[in-house]
Design a protein around this motif. Structure first.
Motif, PDB file in Angstrom:
ATOM      1  N   GLY A   1      51.731  -1.373  -2.849  1.00 27.15           N
ATOM      2  CA  GLY A   1      51.887  -1.515  -1.401  1.00 27.15           C
ATOM      3  C   GLY A   1      50.653  -2.056  -0.696  1.00 27.15           C
ATOM      4  N   GLY A   2      49.776  -2.737  -1.443  1.00 28.39           N
ATOM      5  CA  GLY A   2      48.584  -3.306  -0.819  1.00 28.39           C
ATOM      6  C   GLY A   2      48.485  -4.800  -1.067  1.00 28.39           C
ATOM      7  N   HIS A   3      47.264  -5.332  -0.998  1.00 29.64           N
ATOM      8  CA  HIS A   3      47.067  -6.767  -1.218  1.00 29.64           C
ATOM      9  C   HIS A   3      45.653  -7.022  -1.710  1.00 29.64           C
ATOM     10  CE1 HIS A   3      44.692  -7.550   2.568  1.00 29.64           C
ATOM     11  NE2 HIS A   3      45.237  -6.385   2.857  1.00 29.64           N
ATOM     12  N   ALA A   4      45.418  -8.205  -2.284  1.00 31.40           N
ATOM     13  CA  ALA A   4      44.098  -8.525  -2.829  1.00 31.40           C
ATOM     14  C   ALA A   4      43.597  -9.846  -2.264  1.00 31.40           C
ATOM     15  CB  ALA A   4      44.163  -8.602  -4.348  1.00 31.40           C
ATOM     16  N   THR A   5      42.305  -9.867  -1.920  1.00 26.86           N
ATOM     17  CA  THR A   5      41.657 -11.066  -1.392  1.00 26.86           C
ATOM     18  C   THR A   5      40.565 -11.509  -2.353  1.00 26.86           C
ATOM     19  OG1 THR A   5      42.010 -10.246   0.848  1.00 26.86           O
ATOM     20  CG2 THR A   5      40.355 -11.978   0.581  1.00 26.86           C
ATOM     21  N   LEU A   6      40.521 -12.792  -2.644  1.00 23.89           N
ATOM     22  CA  LEU A   6      39.416 -13.352  -3.421  1.00 23.89           C
ATOM     23  C   LEU A   6      38.262 -13.520  -2.434  1.00 23.89           C
ATOM     24  CD1 LEU A   6      38.089 -14.579  -5.880  1.00 23.89           C
ATOM     25  CD2 LEU A   6      39.340 -16.704  -5.445  1.00 23.89           C
ATOM     26  N   PHE A   7      37.423 -12.464  -2.316  1.00 19.09           N
ATOM     27  CA  PHE A   7      36.454 -12.374  -1.230  1.00 19.09           C
ATOM     28  C   PHE A   7      35.328 -13.384  -1.406  1.00 19.09           C
ATOM     29  CE2 PHE A   7      33.351 -10.370   1.571  1.00 19.09           C
ATOM     30  CZ  PHE A   7      34.157  -9.884   2.590  1.00 19.09           C
ATOM     31  N   ARG A   8      34.816 -13.449  -2.640  1.00 16.77           N
ATOM     32  CA  ARG A   8      33.811 -14.469  -2.965  1.00 16.77           C
ATOM     33  C   ARG A   8      34.206 -15.083  -4.296  1.00 16.77           C
ATOM     34  NH1 ARG A   8      28.667 -13.643  -0.060  1.00 16.77           N
ATOM     35  NH2 ARG A   8      28.738 -11.604   0.981  1.00 16.77           N
ATOM     36  N   GLY A   9      34.218 -16.407  -4.321  1.00 19.57           N
ATOM     37  CA  GLY A   9      34.558 -17.090  -5.567  1.00 19.57           C
ATOM     38  C   GLY A   9      34.306 -18.571  -5.381  1.00 19.57           C
ATOM     39  N   ASP A  10      34.289 -19.304  -6.479  1.00 20.53           N
ATOM     40  CA  ASP A  10      34.018 -20.742  -6.304  1.00 20.53           C
ATOM     41  C   ASP A  10      35.276 -21.458  -5.829  1.00 20.53           C
ATOM     42  OD1 ASP A  10      35.532 -21.398  -8.620  1.00 20.53           O
ATOM     43  OD2 ASP A  10      33.795 -20.884  -9.863  1.00 20.53           O
ATOM     44  N   ASP A  11      35.072 -22.684  -5.321  1.00 16.13           N
ATOM     45  CA  ASP A  11      36.177 -23.423  -4.705  1.00 16.13           C
ATOM     46  C   ASP A  11      37.324 -23.685  -5.687  1.00 16.13           C
ATOM     47  OD1 ASP A  11      34.849 -23.336  -2.360  1.00 16.13           O
ATOM     48  OD2 ASP A  11      34.361 -25.479  -2.250  1.00 16.13           O
ATOM     49  N   ALA A  12      36.957 -23.883  -6.964  1.00 16.90           N
ATOM     50  CA  ALA A  12      38.004 -24.171  -7.956  1.00 16.90           C
ATOM     51  C   ALA A  12      38.945 -22.977  -8.114  1.00 16.90           C
ATOM     52  CB  ALA A  12      37.362 -24.523  -9.300  1.00 16.90           C
TER      53      ALA A  12
END
Lengths: 357, 491
Positions: A305-316
């Motif tokens: 019941g939640g969600h995930a964010t790619l908070f820091r990562g490279d552009d690819a």
């Protein structure tokens, strides 16, 4: 340039961009350039629109131009014994109030007092057709019209340029103490949920590498009573202050290194995750992961019941998996249409939130 | 606002027979009310001055039936007005003459109370107080407590972003709702928010709160539950001058205190309430303040001490502190009964809902007293002082020719003044039909235009609760021109 002529100038630039089909990448202090999809379009610098418009401590409201540095605002509030209670991360000395609102990120105190959006009372914005619009106001309760002011929090500049924002402020806590406990992840989660169901003045929590750290804030008597009952080892004020600051600003060693950083927003009761190295905040409701398989992270987050964010990562990586949890229908359709309603020519920050608008 | 036709938006050409035939196909007989005498009880909400029969009343028993109803209405382009307990005070649930009145009263199950995650999942027809009652066994409660909490439902609370007497410290409905499950006008299931503290994408959950049934139909809500404080105590301070009471409110906040509740009542309100409830209020006072502290016993003792000293320095004529829980509840019972108590003194009343910066409070009360004389109508004032939210209760008799019109004009002047003081026409009761024209006082044409586009992002044909909340641009222009005319008339 005066503040009014700045806006005149921006209205012309927006009209020009709309006419020629170009995009504008809104930028305040640039402290959160890393966050969201990569910026597309010409830089549209807005930090010059700064200054405090009105501040009355007894009304618990401050109205501030979006380009105002967060450090300056915090100093003005602290001089009157007040603060922005949600402890927004700055991620650099240049962070502005507008960027704080657009990113919609809150710090350690979030589960205790609410998020940025909970403290937004009103906004003045420039929409994608160059209209200056005000929503909400400077009072605590206001249900006239749709709550567009709160909608701006976390919209990543895709709906318009925030010019001004009115925020509810609160008194600084009278007393604060930090405690630490040696606990494994599952026990720590169980304790956090148990304590959160009782009226303890817990204002922040973090678990990492076998140690749970708590912060108590409030009246001196309440903090002392909680400390006696909850136990744990007392940190010095300096240690405690530095620890929570390092968490808020992601300067804690957990955040070092170049691996991708995922932010999982989950029910506080979700079980311990086995997807990667973890740091838990917000009583279990915010979990940071280093590396891990994107597909599994997204699926595991959604399944509870939640969600995930790619908070820091490279552009690819951002391009291949998206920064934010994908939306299903009809939410995706409502998002596209809302974007259209505020920015019909797609001038502002295309791709910063989702690739298709 | 025209009294003959409360809901002005009449764009719809609905074939009543065809609509009812189609609804019969998807609903049991007991869920559809078509006869006039069956529809009559649904002809108004708490704004009883305005009554309107809907074409038909439907009472779905579950989400699937509600979904089928919406699909039909969308196909036939029939307006839909959702309704909970209809305690709203702004006409948000006044039926549409060409539409369906969709009562969610049968969706009244508490689906789940989870003490560990401190949440409750409830259907929209569950009463506000029932949530706290269900959570009480776990030492938890649902914080927003509108005065109508015995009767009002969670679906309506979300639609209006309901407040209450404790929202300075504990927030409004928007701060205490985590997820809203609903149906789009197309009949698709949609979830705003989730089981976590935030969701991906735009904060549509914030938009849903206070959207007055114009964006979606609510079928389920997850609310946040709050641990019950160990102790709460309330201080009652009486003042022999309204202005001094107003200044005391600012002084409490200036002292760094955020009371759990901070309420004010003027003499007329005290005199309405005291004989009715025997709350123990000081009948000689010009105004009283109720100031609540909650927390651990140590914390409350410390805070009550600070409150008392601020109130004394502000010139309070008398101060009493509740000695036990029974007395605390008695002190609050008076405030919570203010509306019905005033209702006993007058055949009819209108309740205003402007919010102003706290520092303008005394000025506003002076102005209201002047308007009361100007219109020849009595007015009692109750005030969520901590939030700057004022509820003048304008007393009138609908059977006396012209009194309702005078009451409406009186109210409009108060709300115009609220906007001029830097506040809003509605703090917690909503715009509905009651204040729709006054929206032009607070918003520009461009802003009203933005609201219409936002609405269309959810509801392309404007079928959900038409004629409510946001005025047409034509109506705004009429209002603005009429105002300009008034302004240029020499006095």
């Amino acid at each position: 340039m005066t503040m009014d002529s700045l806006i005149e100038n921006w209205i012309q630039r927006i009209a020009e961009a709309a006419r020629t089909g170009r995009a504008l990448a809104i930028r305040g202090g640039g402290s959160k350039d890393f966050y969201g999809g990569p910026a597309r379009g010409e830089p549209f610098e807005v930090a010059a629109y700064s200054g405090i418009v009105a501040y009355e401590p007894t009304e618990l409201v401050v109205t501030v131009r979006a380009g105002t540095p967060l450090v300056d605002l915090a100093a003005v509030l602290a001089a009157k014994g007040q603060c922005l209670a949600f402890e927004a991360p700055h991620f650099g000395p240049s962070a502005t109030v507008g960027g704080m609102l657009a990113a919609g990120l809150s710090g350690p105190r979030r589960p205790a007092v609410g998020a940025v959006r909970d403290f937004v009372l009103g906004v003045k914005i420039l929409n994608g057709i160059g209209e200056v619009l005000s929503f909400g106001g400077q009072v605590m309760k206001n249900v006239a019209g749709y709550d567009v002011a709160r909608l701006m929090a976390g919209s990543l500049g895709t709906l318009g340029v925030v010019l001004e924002v009115s925020l509810k402020v609160l008194p600084l806590p009278v007393a604060e103490k930090s405690l630490s406990f040696v606990l494994d992840e599952t026990t720590a989660l169980a304790r956090l949920n148990q304590w959160a169901g009782q009226p303890w003045p817990i204002s922040a929590s973090a678990w990492n590498d076998g140690v749970l750290t708590l912060r108590l804030s409030g009246a001196a008597a309440a903090v002392a009573a909680a400390q006696r009952t909850l136990g744990g080892e007392l940190l010095s004020d300096a240690e405690g202050g530095a620890f929570w600051q390092s968490l808020r600003e992601q300067e804690h060693e957990f955040f070092n290194g170049g691996e991708a950083l995922w932010r999982l927003s989950l029910p506080s009761t979700a079980p311990a995750q086995t997807l990667g190295r973890t740091l838990i905040e917000w009583g279990g409701a915010q979990r940071w992961l280093r590396s891990g398989d994107p597909t599994s992270i997204r699926a595991a987050s959604a399944s509870v019941g939640g969600h995930a964010t790619l908070f820091r990562g490279d552009d690819a990586l951002k391009a291949s998996v998206g920064v934010f949890q994908p939306l299903g229908e009809p939410l995706a359709r409502i998002h596209r249409r809302l974007k259209q309603a505020f920015d019909p020519h797609g001038v502002f920050n295309p791709g910063r939130m989702y690739p298709d608008f | 606002m025209s009294l003959q036709e409360p809901v002005a938006d009449r764009r719809f050409a609905v074939d009543r027979k065809r609509l009812i035939d189609r609804l019969r196909e998807v609903l049991p007989a007991s869920a559809l009310l078509g006869e006039e005498e069956e529809r009559r009880p649904y002809d108004c909400d708490g704004l009883t001055a305005y009554r309107q029969l809907p074409l038909v009343v439907v009472l779905p028993e579950n989400e699937t039936q509600a979904q089928a109803i919406l699909k039909i209405c969308h196909e036939l382009k029939a307006p839909v007005v959702a309704r909970g307990a209809a305690t709203g005070l702004s006409g948000g649930a006044t039926p549409h003459p060409d539409g369906v009145l969709l009562s969610l009263a049968k969706l009244k199950n508490i689906v789940h109370v989870d003490p560990v995650s401190r949440t409750a999942v409830v259907q929209p027809g569950v009463r506000n107080l029932a949530v706290s009652e269900a959570a009480a066994a776990y030492g938890l409660y649902y914080a927003p407590d509108p005065s109508s909490q015995i009767a009002c439902t969670i679906g309506g609370n979300v639609a209006e972003n309901a407040g209450g007497v404790h929202c300075l410290k504990y927030g409004l409905t928007v701060h205490n709702v985590m997820r809203v499950r609903g149906l789009t006008i197309e009949g698709e299931v949609v979830e705003f928010g989730n089981a976590a503290l935030d969701a991906a994408g735009y904060d549509l959950l914030a938009l849903l709160n206070g959207s007055e049934g114009l964006l979606a139909v609510i079928t389920e809500v997850t609310v946040k539950l709050t641990p019950k404080p160990q102790l709460a105590q309330v201080v009652i301070a009486s003042f022999d001058d309204v202005r001094r009471a107003g200044d005391a409110v600012a002084s409490i906040i200036a002292a760094g205190i955020i009371p759990a509740g901070l309420e004010m009542m003027d003499k007329k309100a005290i005199h309405a309430v005291e004989p009715y409830v025997n709350a123990g209020y000081d009948m000689a006072a010009e105004a009283i303040l109720l100031c609540e502290s909650d927390g651990t016993p140590e914390e409350v003792a410390e805070e009550i001490g600070r409150m008392k000293s601020v109130l004394e320095m502000s010139g309070a004529a008398g101060i009493r502190v509740s000695r036990d829980e029974a007395e605390r509840l008695k002190f609050w019972a008076g405030r919570k009964a203010a509306f019905p108590a005033v209702g006993r003194m007058t055949p009819d009343y209108l309740c205003m809902d402007g919010t102003i910066p706290r520092k303008r409070l005394a000025e506003m009360l002076d102005a209201v007293a002047g308007l009361s004389e100007k219109y020849g109508l009595r007015c009692a004032n109750v005030f969520h002082a901590g939030d700057g939210n004022l509820h003048p209760l304008i007393m009138y008799d609908a059977n006396q020719p012209g009194e309702l019109d005078r009451a409406v004009a009186f109210g409009a002047e108060i709300l115009e003044l609220s906007v001029r003081f830097g506040g809003t026409i509605t703090g917690e009761h909503g715009v509905g039909i009651e204040k729709i024209t006054l929206m032009a006082e607070q918003f520009s044409e461009a802003e009203i235009g933005a609201f219409h586009r936002l609405k269309a992002a959810f509801d392309e044909y404007g079928l959900l609760n038409p004629g409510k909340g946001v005025p047409t641009l034509a109506r705004c222009r009429e209002y603005t021109q009429a105002r300009a005319g008034v302004a240029s008339t020499p006095r």
